[in-house]
Motif scaffolding. Sequence first.
Motif, short mmCIF file in Angstrom:
data_model
loop_
_atom_site.label_atom_id
_atom_site.label_comp_id
_atom_site.label_asym_id
_atom_site.label_seq_id
_atom_site.Cartn_x
_atom_site.Cartn_y
_atom_site.Cartn_z
N MET A 147 9.72 26.03 0.04
CA MET A 147 10.46 26.96 -0.80
C MET A 147 11.65 26.26 -1.47
SD MET A 147 10.34 29.95 -1.97
CE MET A 147 9.05 30.56 -0.88
N ILE A 148 12.30 25.32 -0.74
CA ILE A 148 13.42 24.58 -1.34
C ILE A 148 12.95 23.75 -2.53
CG2 ILE A 148 15.05 22.69 -0.91
CD1 ILE A 148 15.37 23.76 1.94
N LYS A 149 11.77 23.12 -2.41
CA LYS A 149 11.22 22.35 -3.53
C LYS A 149 10.94 23.25 -4.72
CE LYS A 149 9.10 18.54 -0.95
NZ LYS A 149 7.83 17.84 -0.63
N GLN A 150 10.38 24.45 -4.43
CA GLN A 150 10.09 25.39 -5.52
C GLN A 150 11.38 25.83 -6.21
OE1 GLN A 150 7.51 28.61 -4.38
NE2 GLN A 150 6.26 27.29 -3.07
N LEU A 151 12.43 26.05 -5.40
CA LEU A 151 13.70 26.47 -5.97
C LEU A 151 14.30 25.36 -6.85
CD1 LEU A 151 15.92 28.58 -6.19
CD2 LEU A 151 16.93 27.65 -4.10
N GLU A 152 14.19 24.12 -6.41
CA GLU A 152 14.68 23.00 -7.23
C GLU A 152 13.92 22.90 -8.54
OE1 GLU A 152 14.34 19.60 -4.76
OE2 GLU A 152 16.14 20.02 -3.58
N THR A 153 12.61 23.10 -8.45
CA THR A 153 11.80 23.09 -9.68
C THR A 153 12.21 24.23 -10.61
OG1 THR A 153 9.93 22.15 -8.47
CG2 THR A 153 9.46 23.16 -10.60
N SER A 154 12.45 25.39 -10.06
CA SER A 154 12.88 26.53 -10.88
C SER A 154 14.23 26.26 -11.52
CB SER A 154 12.96 27.80 -10.02
OG SER A 154 11.68 28.12 -9.49
N ARG A 155 15.13 25.61 -10.79
CA ARG A 155 16.43 25.28 -11.36
C ARG A 155 16.30 24.28 -12.51
NH1 ARG A 155 19.75 24.78 -5.62
NH2 ARG A 155 20.16 27.03 -5.38
N ILE A 167 10.94 28.23 -30.66
CA ILE A 167 11.69 27.65 -29.54
C ILE A 167 12.71 28.64 -29.01
CG2 ILE A 167 13.32 25.84 -28.89
CD1 ILE A 167 11.92 24.00 -30.85
N GLY A 168 13.44 29.30 -29.92
CA GLY A 168 14.44 30.27 -29.49
C GLY A 168 13.83 31.45 -28.76
N ASN A 169 12.76 32.00 -29.35
CA ASN A 169 12.12 33.17 -28.73
C ASN A 169 11.48 32.82 -27.40
OD1 ASN A 169 12.87 34.70 -30.95
ND2 ASN A 169 10.93 34.36 -32.02
N ALA A 170 10.79 31.67 -27.37
CA ALA A 170 10.12 31.27 -26.13
C ALA A 170 11.15 31.01 -25.03
CB ALA A 170 9.27 30.03 -26.38
N SER A 171 12.25 30.34 -25.39
CA SER A 171 13.28 30.04 -24.40
C SER A 171 13.92 31.33 -23.89
CB SER A 171 14.35 29.13 -25.02
OG SER A 171 13.77 27.93 -25.48
N HIS A 172 14.16 32.27 -24.81
CA HIS A 172 14.78 33.53 -24.40
C HIS A 172 13.85 34.33 -23.50
CE1 HIS A 172 16.31 37.68 -24.84
NE2 HIS A 172 17.50 37.07 -24.94
N GLU A 173 12.56 34.33 -23.83
CA GLU A 173 11.59 35.07 -23.02
C GLU A 173 11.42 34.43 -21.64
OE1 GLU A 173 10.17 37.95 -23.63
OE2 GLU A 173 11.26 38.08 -25.54
N LEU A 174 11.57 33.12 -21.55
CA LEU A 174 11.38 32.43 -20.27
C LEU A 174 12.60 32.55 -19.37
CD1 LEU A 174 9.63 29.14 -21.44
CD2 LEU A 174 8.62 30.93 -20.03
N LYS A 175 13.75 32.80 -19.99
CA LYS A 175 15.00 32.79 -19.20
C LYS A 175 14.99 33.86 -18.11
CE LYS A 175 20.01 32.90 -19.79
NZ LYS A 175 21.12 33.05 -20.76
N SER A 176 14.62 35.09 -18.47
CA SER A 176 14.66 36.19 -17.48
C SER A 176 13.66 36.00 -16.36
CB SER A 176 14.42 37.53 -18.20
OG SER A 176 15.46 37.77 -19.13
N PRO A 177 12.37 35.68 -16.65
CA PRO A 177 11.43 35.48 -15.52
C PRO A 177 11.85 34.36 -14.59
CG PRO A 177 10.25 35.70 -17.58
CD PRO A 177 11.70 35.61 -17.94
N ILE A 178 12.39 33.28 -15.12
CA ILE A 178 12.81 32.16 -14.27
C ILE A 178 13.99 32.58 -13.39
CG2 ILE A 178 13.82 29.85 -14.29
CD1 ILE A 178 12.15 29.25 -16.77
N THR A 179 14.92 33.33 -13.97
CA THR A 179 16.06 33.80 -13.19
C THR A 179 15.60 34.71 -12.05
OG1 THR A 179 17.45 33.69 -15.16
CG2 THR A 179 18.27 35.00 -13.31
N LEU A 180 14.68 35.63 -12.35
CA LEU A 180 14.15 36.52 -11.31
C LEU A 180 13.42 35.72 -10.23
CD1 LEU A 180 12.82 39.46 -13.53
CD2 LEU A 180 14.88 39.44 -12.12
N MET A 181 12.68 34.70 -10.67
CA MET A 181 11.95 33.88 -9.71
C MET A 181 12.91 33.12 -8.80
SD MET A 181 8.87 31.20 -10.49
CE MET A 181 9.91 30.21 -11.54
N MET A 182 14.01 32.61 -9.37
CA MET A 182 15.01 31.90 -8.56
C MET A 182 15.68 32.84 -7.56
SD MET A 182 16.76 29.54 -11.52
CE MET A 182 18.14 29.13 -10.46
N LEU A 183 15.98 34.08 -7.99
CA LEU A 183 16.58 35.04 -7.08
C LEU A 183 15.65 35.38 -5.93
CD1 LEU A 183 18.28 37.49 -9.64
CD2 LEU A 183 19.42 35.85 -8.13
#
Length: 468
Positions: A280-288, A245-261
Motif C-alpha cells: 500500500m505504501i508503494k501504491q501511495l508513492e506512485t499516486s503521489r 492537456i488542461g482538461n485531462a489534467s483537471h479530470e485526473l486530479k480529483s480521482p487521484i486525490t480520492l485514491m490517495m485519501l
Amino acid sequence: MKIRKKITIWISGAALLSTIVFSSIIFWELSEEPFKLIDEENQHMAKTLAERIRAARGVMDGLNLDDMPYDPDHYWIMAKDGAGRILYSSKLTEFTDLTLSTKKARYLIERQIPRSQIWLQQDNNGDVMFRVTVFRENTGDQFMEIRIGKPVEDLEEELIELGIHIGASLFLCATGIVILSHVLAGRILRPISTIINQSREISDRYLDKRIPLGKNRDELYELSVALNTMIDRIQHSFNRQREFIGNASHELKSPITLMMLAQEDVLMSENLSPSAEKSMIKQLETSRRMSHLVKNLLDLSRMEQQETLHTDQLDLSELIDRVFDDYTDVLAEKEIRIQNQIRSALPVMGDSEKLFRLFVNLIDNAIRYNLPAGGEIKIKGTKSKTGVCVEILNSGSKIPEQDIPRLFEQFYRVEKSRSQALGGSGLGLAIARKIVILHNGRIEISNGPDQMIQTTVWLPGNRYPEQT
C-alpha cells in the motif's frame, strides 16, 4: 550565397553581356564604315588611273593625271603590268614599300616613316598606318595591278580614342548596372523579407499573428495565403493540444486525490499485514508521483494558455533564500553543502510567484540529481546594466553532450530508470524554461568546471518584460 547576391549577379551578368555585345557591334560598325569609304575611294582612284594608263598605252611620260579624283601625291600608288614592269608610282613609294605577298584585295599595314622625310600624321615613333586596296584588271591583251595605300594614322588614333571611350563607358555602365541590379534585387525580394520577418515573429506564443497580404495577386500573394492557412492549422492543433492537456489534467486530479485519501485511510488501519502495508505504501508513492505530474501538467497548460505576468520590483537574492529555507530539511537529510555566494541584491522586474516556482524547480533538480552523499550546490549571482545572471552549480554525474540540447523538452529524461527512481516527472525543466521565456530571459544547462553541472539563468534588469 544569398538570393539577393544571386539575382544581382544574374541581372548584372545578363545586362553586361548584352552591353558588351551591343558595344562591340557598334564599335565594329563604326570602325568598318570609314574603311569601306576609304576602299571605295581607293577603288575609284585605281579605276581612273587604269583608264589613264590605258589611254597613254603604258608610257609613263604620256600619262595625264590632271583632273584625277584626288591628288595622287597624297597616296601610295604602285601600278604594274603582267610582266612586273612599273607603269606608275607615286611620290610616297620613295619612302616605303607596302607590297605584300598576300592576295587579299584590301589590308592594313603599318610602316615607319620619319617625320623629317614627310609629314603623314605619324605618331611619336614615326609609325604610319596605311589602308591598301589592290585593283586587278585583265582586258585580254593586258593585265594590270594597281595598289593604292592611303595613310589612315589619324583614323587609327580616332578609333583607339573611340575604343577608350567605349571601354570607359562600359566601366561606368557596369558600375551602374551592378548598383541598379542590387537595388532592383532588394525591391524584388522586399516582400519575401517581410514574409520572413513576420514568420520569425510567429511562434507558439504569437500564433494569432498572420502575414499581411499584398495588393497584387501574384506568386508572393499565393505564398502568403498558403503560409497563413498552414499557421491556422498549426494554431488549431496547438489550441486543441493545450485544451486536451488542461482538461485531462483537471479530470485526473480529483480521482487521484480520492485514491490517495483512500490509500491513506487503509494505511491507518491496524489490521494490515506487513506485506499489505508495504504494498500500500508503494501504491501511495506512485499516486503521489501521479499527483505531482498532474500538477505540473496543469501548471504548464495554464502558463501556455494565459501567458500573463503580474510584474513587480523584486530581489532575486531574497527569493532564492526563501527557496533554500523551504529545502533546509531535505538538504540536511541528503547531507548537501550549500555555498550561497550572492552578496548583493539582484533587482529584477518579474512575477514573484512564477520566479519562485522557477528556482524551486531548478534547486529541486540540483538536489535530485546530486551525488548520493557529500554533494554540493553553489549559487552565484551577478548584475549588470542589462540584467541579472544567476548560476546554480551542483555536483553529480556528467550530462552526455548529445542530451544537453534536449533537456528542456517535455518528459525528456537523461537516465530514464534513475529519473523515475528519484521521482522526477520530466516537466520541471520545461516549466522552468517557459517561465524564463515569459520574462524574456534565457536559460542554459551545461557541464561546468570541477565535475559540476551548471545551470545559468539570465533575466532582464529593470525593464518590464513583454506582456501578452
